[in-house]
Design a protein around this motif. Structure first.
Motif, mmCIF file in Angstrom:
data_model
loop_
_atom_site.group_PDB
_atom_site.id
_atom_site.type_symbol
_atom_site.label_atom_id
_atom_site.label_comp_id
_atom_site.label_asym_id
_atom_site.label_seq_id
_atom_site.Cartn_x
_atom_site.Cartn_y
_atom_site.Cartn_z
ATOM 1 N N ALA A 54 -0.239 -2.734 10.756
ATOM 2 C CA ALA A 54 0.309 -1.986 9.630
ATOM 3 C C ALA A 54 -0.658 -2.000 8.445
ATOM 4 O O ALA A 54 -0.745 -1.037 7.689
ATOM 5 C CB ALA A 54 1.653 -2.564 9.223
ATOM 6 N N ILE A 57 -3.109 0.815 8.936
ATOM 7 C CA ILE A 57 -2.550 2.165 8.794
ATOM 8 C C ILE A 57 -1.907 2.357 7.429
ATOM 9 O O ILE A 57 -1.897 3.454 6.881
ATOM 10 C CB ILE A 57 -1.533 2.430 9.927
ATOM 11 C CG1 ILE A 57 -2.262 2.357 11.268
ATOM 12 C CG2 ILE A 57 -0.862 3.779 9.750
ATOM 13 C CD1 ILE A 57 -1.368 2.468 12.446
ATOM 14 N N THR A 61 3.703 2.845 4.613
ATOM 15 C CA THR A 61 3.997 4.158 5.211
ATOM 16 C C THR A 61 4.899 3.985 6.427
ATOM 17 O O THR A 61 4.930 2.921 7.057
ATOM 18 C CB THR A 61 2.706 4.843 5.693
ATOM 19 O OG1 THR A 61 2.158 4.062 6.768
ATOM 20 C CG2 THR A 61 1.687 4.945 4.576
ATOM 21 N N TRP A 62 5.620 5.033 6.755
ATOM 22 C CA TRP A 62 6.484 4.992 7.935
ATOM 23 C C TRP A 62 5.667 4.925 9.211
ATOM 24 O O TRP A 62 6.054 4.244 10.152
ATOM 25 C CB TRP A 62 7.409 6.225 7.965
ATOM 26 C CG TRP A 62 8.549 6.057 7.010
ATOM 27 C CD1 TRP A 62 8.688 6.640 5.796
ATOM 28 C CD2 TRP A 62 9.704 5.240 7.199
ATOM 29 N NE1 TRP A 62 9.858 6.235 5.202
ATOM 30 C CE2 TRP A 62 10.502 5.367 6.041
ATOM 31 C CE3 TRP A 62 10.141 4.391 8.216
ATOM 32 C CZ2 TRP A 62 11.706 4.692 5.880
ATOM 33 C CZ3 TRP A 62 11.337 3.724 8.059
ATOM 34 C CH2 TRP A 62 12.109 3.877 6.908
ATOM 35 N N THR A 63 4.542 5.643 9.237
ATOM 36 C CA THR A 63 3.681 5.570 10.427
ATOM 37 C C THR A 63 3.256 4.113 10.634
ATOM 38 O O THR A 63 3.239 3.623 11.763
ATOM 39 C CB THR A 63 2.397 6.410 10.248
ATOM 40 O OG1 THR A 63 2.568 7.274 9.133
ATOM 41 C CG2 THR A 63 2.045 7.146 11.499
ATOM 42 N N GLY A 64 2.909 3.461 9.545
ATOM 43 C CA GLY A 64 2.495 2.057 9.642
ATOM 44 C C GLY A 64 3.610 1.212 10.214
ATOM 45 O O GLY A 64 3.390 0.389 11.116
ATOM 46 N N VAL A 66 6.240 2.139 12.097
ATOM 47 C CA VAL A 66 6.539 2.444 13.505
ATOM 48 C C VAL A 66 5.428 1.925 14.414
ATOM 49 O O VAL A 66 5.690 1.302 15.454
ATOM 50 C CB VAL A 66 6.732 3.975 13.694
ATOM 51 C CG1 VAL A 66 6.862 4.309 15.173
ATOM 52 C CG2 VAL A 66 7.959 4.434 12.932
ATOM 53 N N THR A 67 4.176 2.132 14.014
ATOM 54 C CA THR A 67 3.063 1.622 14.828
ATOM 55 C C THR A 67 3.136 0.099 14.916
ATOM 56 O O THR A 67 2.886 -0.490 15.975
ATOM 57 C CB THR A 67 1.700 2.012 14.218
ATOM 58 O OG1 THR A 67 1.823 3.290 13.627
ATOM 59 C CG2 THR A 67 0.625 2.015 15.262
ATOM 60 N N CYS A 69 5.785 -1.711 14.832
ATOM 61 C CA CYS A 69 6.857 -2.064 15.772
ATOM 62 C C CYS A 69 6.343 -2.010 17.211
ATOM 63 O O CYS A 69 6.589 -2.916 18.008
ATOM 64 C CB CYS A 69 8.039 -1.102 15.615
ATOM 65 S SG CYS A 69 9.020 -1.454 14.151
ATOM 66 N N PRO A 127 7.905 0.611 3.611
ATOM 67 C CA PRO A 127 8.082 1.894 2.935
ATOM 68 C C PRO A 127 9.089 1.791 1.788
ATOM 69 O O PRO A 127 10.050 1.016 1.865
ATOM 70 C CB PRO A 127 8.625 2.788 4.046
ATOM 71 C CG PRO A 127 8.170 2.154 5.318
ATOM 72 C CD PRO A 127 8.108 0.693 5.054
#
Lengths: 291, 356, 235
Positions: A54, A57, A61-64, A66-67, A69, A127
């Motif tokens: 995270a 990334i 951020t949400w991408t961070g 989810v990645t 996870c 986030p």
């Protein structure tokens, strides 16, 4: 009334994290009769790897998120698989030694994490939305609870689908009930041991990322401190029962929240009292199999 | 086999006598003790060794004799220490009253928690004892106005004030007192192991089914062992706060129980002597590893070696795994195998002689 | 003398350190039903479990010309053995269909054959194993063994605790199955033995005390009484 609603929802949120630890633990115990003291280590490892990913990334951020996870889940699964193949497998059916091995592993791994990432907690903020609240039924509920509940619900559904819709899942359910009969049908149960460990590790690793975003920190002992509640949950829910783990997780966490709020912060002690009561009334746990 | 038993006792008595002389004889044990045996630093470490011996041999009564894997043994140790401290400091009780009351409390605490935990067996038992221990730890942490919370509980009063008339500043006396307590606990454990309940308990470990057939209640025998182990552990806890004049929440934690587990498994479940040796090795290793972690040698190493080596618990954990995997029965197991091998060789030699 | 499918030599078995089979040797012919008899607790079930490796065991066991004493349970079963355990041991939380599916080893399992043999359980496929009656559970347990094409069946007290009508049904199913696969049958009910078994092996105190034809043993009232403690007519 507002307080009751708030305590209930935050209770379910905390219970979701307990469930992520307890479900794998319960499955591993149910099938292999191994008390996995290293389960919290899978969680912490997942948390740290998630944190590292995270950070690259973007933690906020949400991408961070989810990645993280996904990375945490993979890391936890890999750690668990190696544990089963290299350590647990060598002591097949020697349950006390297996526990001892996982105790040693937990000790060494927690110390190693401390050496790598420092013994103090690393603060971690996800986030923006996760840190906010949402008005619901007249109370402001911290948003992170919704994500925790969503994550645990997905895991619960996924596990149930796997256990009930696949042949491996069927073998695991049968093995939890009567392992020697499964071998007497010509099935090599040991193959599913590695599988169960990996699944437990994946869920715990995912749980590690979730927990670090929930508590807003990650530390070497985060997993082990959650593990104790997970043990309590699995005993109350009935060892080997995923449904039992889900019910008991929520029950324990809600009880904890209420006792902490209304009875001078006695949540942890009340939980142990609940454990004692369940043992006295029904030693096999709420949804456990008959001994 | 009889002779090795006798030999063990003779060596044991010899070691105790030697230990008793340590505070007055300046013996250097380089590499193990930080200074001569009569220096305060060395005596502190030796006291810690002895207290850990107490913890380990009481724990062995559960795991080694009765086959009970408890993760809550520290609860009784910590309760003994904390309650003793509270009685002396907060309640200002006379010393000997506090000792007596504390023993009684140890029996009650172990009696109740044991009666509940023993409703389940094996691994669930381990989980339940862990939970009880955890509840104790939470109580200690939360009630900081009585227990001192994370700072721990300190005995600040001079002991003369509470009815003990010896110069407590001189570490010789606590050392001798702790040594006496541990020897007495060792003897009590020997008696308990050879009592009727002890025999039943160890038969349970072998085969619970057979005992059920014999019509003796395994539950009761296990409960007795649990109460004895718990009460004696709380006595060790009292000795701990007495000798150190302070106690930390760590004394109630699962980590301490796991440390006891490490000592016992390292030394071997097969005998009390194994537990004694395991406790000494664990304590000194732990102490030395901390010294190692901050040594120039380690700090100069590259990261992949330095990071693990500066973590004593990492090394202990790995050592523990290796013992479980490759040295079943720990030091005691290795020793018995070596003796058996020697015996066989001797026998073979004798037979050769006879043949010739 | 017909072919031998299973040969047991000096079998010893123990469970949690206690020896339950002392020294057992016998042979099972490759056709028909061989009954393994003896009073309660003489080690009949333990012998079966020893053969399958469910109990720790020593001795020589030759199955279909191959020594199996070194193999693990699942490997032994995969060689072509069907096992119907004492007390049925069906999975109570799995559905009847799952109980059958988990037992399928062959590429082409005999689903139709089993369905025709046990129409009652075919109709209850969606129920959980635990919700069945004892007789129905026994049918599921038998069906689990018959769904594969085995070289030998080990059947342990299939009529224990069942109503007389169900006992007959089980006996019919066993008789039907025995046309295609040889069987080693542990049985207390001598009527069933008389009806099904060609040869008998009698155990006492963990040892073989009699081998011979079922007819011969059951015709000898005094011998039956002495070996089995029951009247051959009474059962």
């Amino acid at each position: 009334m507002d307080t009751i609603i708030l305590l209930t929802i935050t209770g379910v949120g905390l219970g979701s994290i307990y469930f992520l630890v307890a479900s794998g633990l319960s499955l591993i115990y149910g099938l292999m009769h191994v008390l996995n003291f290293a389960h919290g280590v899978f969680l912490s490892f997942g948390g740290y790897i998630g944190y590292e990913v995270a950070r690259i990334i973007g933690i906020e951020t949400w991408t961070g998120f989810v990645t993280a996870c996904i990375a945490g889940a993979l890391a936890g699964g890999a750690f668990a698989l190696l544990t089963e193949l290299l350590l647990i497998r060598r002591l097949y059916n020697r349950h006390i030694e297996q526990v001892l091995i996982t105790v040693g592993l937990a000790l060494a791994a927690v110390a190693l994490f401390g050496g790598i990432w420092g013994h103090d907690s690393i603060p971690l903020f996800g986030p923006e939305w996760l840190r906010g609240t949402t008005g619901m039924l007249g109370v402001d509920v911290p948003n992170k609870n919704f994500i925790m509940i969503l994550g645990a619900a997905l895991v619960l559904i996924g596990l149930q689908l796997f256990l009930h819709k696949t042949r491996y899942g069927m073998i695991i359910r049968a093995g939890v009930e009567n392992r020697s009969m499964v071998t007497a049908l010509g099935i090599d149960v040991r193959k599913s041991f590695a599988l169960v460990f990996t699944i437990g590790g994946i869920v715990a690793g995912f749980g590690g990322v979730m927990a670090s975003y929930y508590f807003n920190y990650i530390s070497p002992s985060l997993g082990q401190s959650l593990l104790i509640f997970a043990f309590i949950v699995t005993v109350i829910g009935g060892l080997g029962s995923i449904g039992g783990a889900a019910v008991a997780s929520v029950l324990v966490a809600i009880l904890q929240q209420f006792a902490n709020y209304y009875v001078f912060g006695t949540g942890d002690v009340v939980v142990v009292v609940l454990l004692a009561v369940v043992l006295l009334v029904k030693p096999t746990g709420l949804l456990g199999k008959k001994a | 086999m009889k002779t090795t038993k006798h030999l063990q006792w003779i060596i044991g008595i010899g070691v105790v006598a030697l230990l008793a002389l340590f505070p007055i004889l300046p013996i250097p044990i380089p590499g193990i003790l930080p200074g001569n045996t009569n220096t305060p630093g060395s005596l502190d470490l030796l006291i810690l060794c002895l207290l850990n011996v107490g913890l380990a041999i009481t724990y062995r009564l559960l795991l080694g004799v009765t086959g009970l894997l408890s993760f809550g043994h520290a609860l009784y140790f910590g309760a003994g220490g904390y309650i003793f401290g509270i009685m002396l400091m907060e309640l200002e009780m006379p010393f000997w009253w506090a000792v007596l009351l504390n023993l009684g409390f140890g029996v009650i605490l172990a009696g109740i928690t044991g009666a509940i935990a023993l409703r389940v067996n094996g691994i669930p038992f381990a989980m339940v004892t862990l939970a009880f221990g955890q509840a104790g730890l939470v109580l200690v942490r939360k009630n900081s106005e009585i227990t001192g919370g994370g700072e721990g509980l300190n005995i600040t009063k001079p002991l003369q004030e509470i009815g003990l008339a010896f110069p407590i500043r001189d570490i010789k006396y606590p050392f001798w007192i702790v040594l006496t307590i541990i020897v007495v606990i060792f003897l009590i454990l020997t008696l308990v192991e050879h009592s009727r309940a002890g025999h039943v308990a160890s038969a349970i470990r072998e085969n619970e089914l057979r005992i059920n057939v014999l019509g003796i209640k395994p539950y009761f025998a296990k409960w007795i062992m649990f109460v004895v182990a718990g009460t004696l552990a709380s006595t060790v806890g009292m000795a701990y706060i007495f000798a150190n004049r302070a106690i930390l929440p760590h004394a109630v934690s699962a980590e301490l129980t796991i440390a006891a587990l490490l000592m016992v498994v390292l030394g071997g479940l097969g005998s009390k002597w194994g537990a004694v040796i395991g406790a000494f090795i664990y304590t000194i290793l732990n102490n030395r590893l901390i010294a190692l972690s901050s040594s120039d040698f380690v700090t100069g190493l590259p990261d992949f070696l330095r990071i693990p080596l500066k973590e004593p618990l990492f090394i202990l954990g790995v050592l523990f795994i290796l013992v479980v995997l490759f040295m079943p029965g720990g030091i005691h197991g290795a020793y018995t195998r070596a003796v058996a091998k020697l015996g066989l060789r001797k026998q073979a030699k004798n037979e050769e002689k006879l043949a010739a | 003398m017909s072919e031998i499918i299973l040969k047991v030599e000096n079998l010893q078995a123990s469970v949690s350190g206690q020896q339950v089979v002392e020294d057992v040797s016998f042979e099972v012919p490759a056709v028909g039903i061989t009954a393994l008899l003896g009073r309660n607790g003489v080690g009949k079930s333990s012998t079966i479990k020893g053969i399958l490796g469910l109990y720790q065991r020593q001795g020589n066991i030759i199955f279909d010309g191959q020594p199996i004493q070194g193999l693990l349970t699942h490997q032994i079963v995969q060689l072509g053995i069907g096992y119907v355990p004492e007390d049925r041991e069906i999975f109570s939380k799995l559905s009847v269909e799952e109980n059958l599916r988990i037992a399928e080893r062959d590429k082409n399992p005999n689903r139709r054959y089993v369905a025709e043999l046990f129409p009652d359980i075919e109709a209850r496929k969606a129920q959980t194993g635990g919700s069945l009656s004892g007789g129905q559970q026994q049918m599921v347990s038998l069906a689990r063994a018959l769904i594969n094409s085995n070289k030998l069946l080990l059947v342990d007290e299939p009529t224990k605790g069942l109503a007389p009508k169900i006992v007959t049904e089980v006996a019919v199913a066993l008789e039907e199955a025995s046309k295609t696969v040889p069987m080693l049958l542990v049985e207390q009910n001598l009527e069933v033995v008389r009806r099904l078994a060609e040869d008998v092996i009698v155990l006492d105190a963990g040892k073989v005390v009699y081998t011979g034809k079922a007819k011969t043993l059951l015709a000898d009232e005094a011998l039956t009484q002495r070996l089995l403690g029951v009247h051959s007519e009474g059962a």
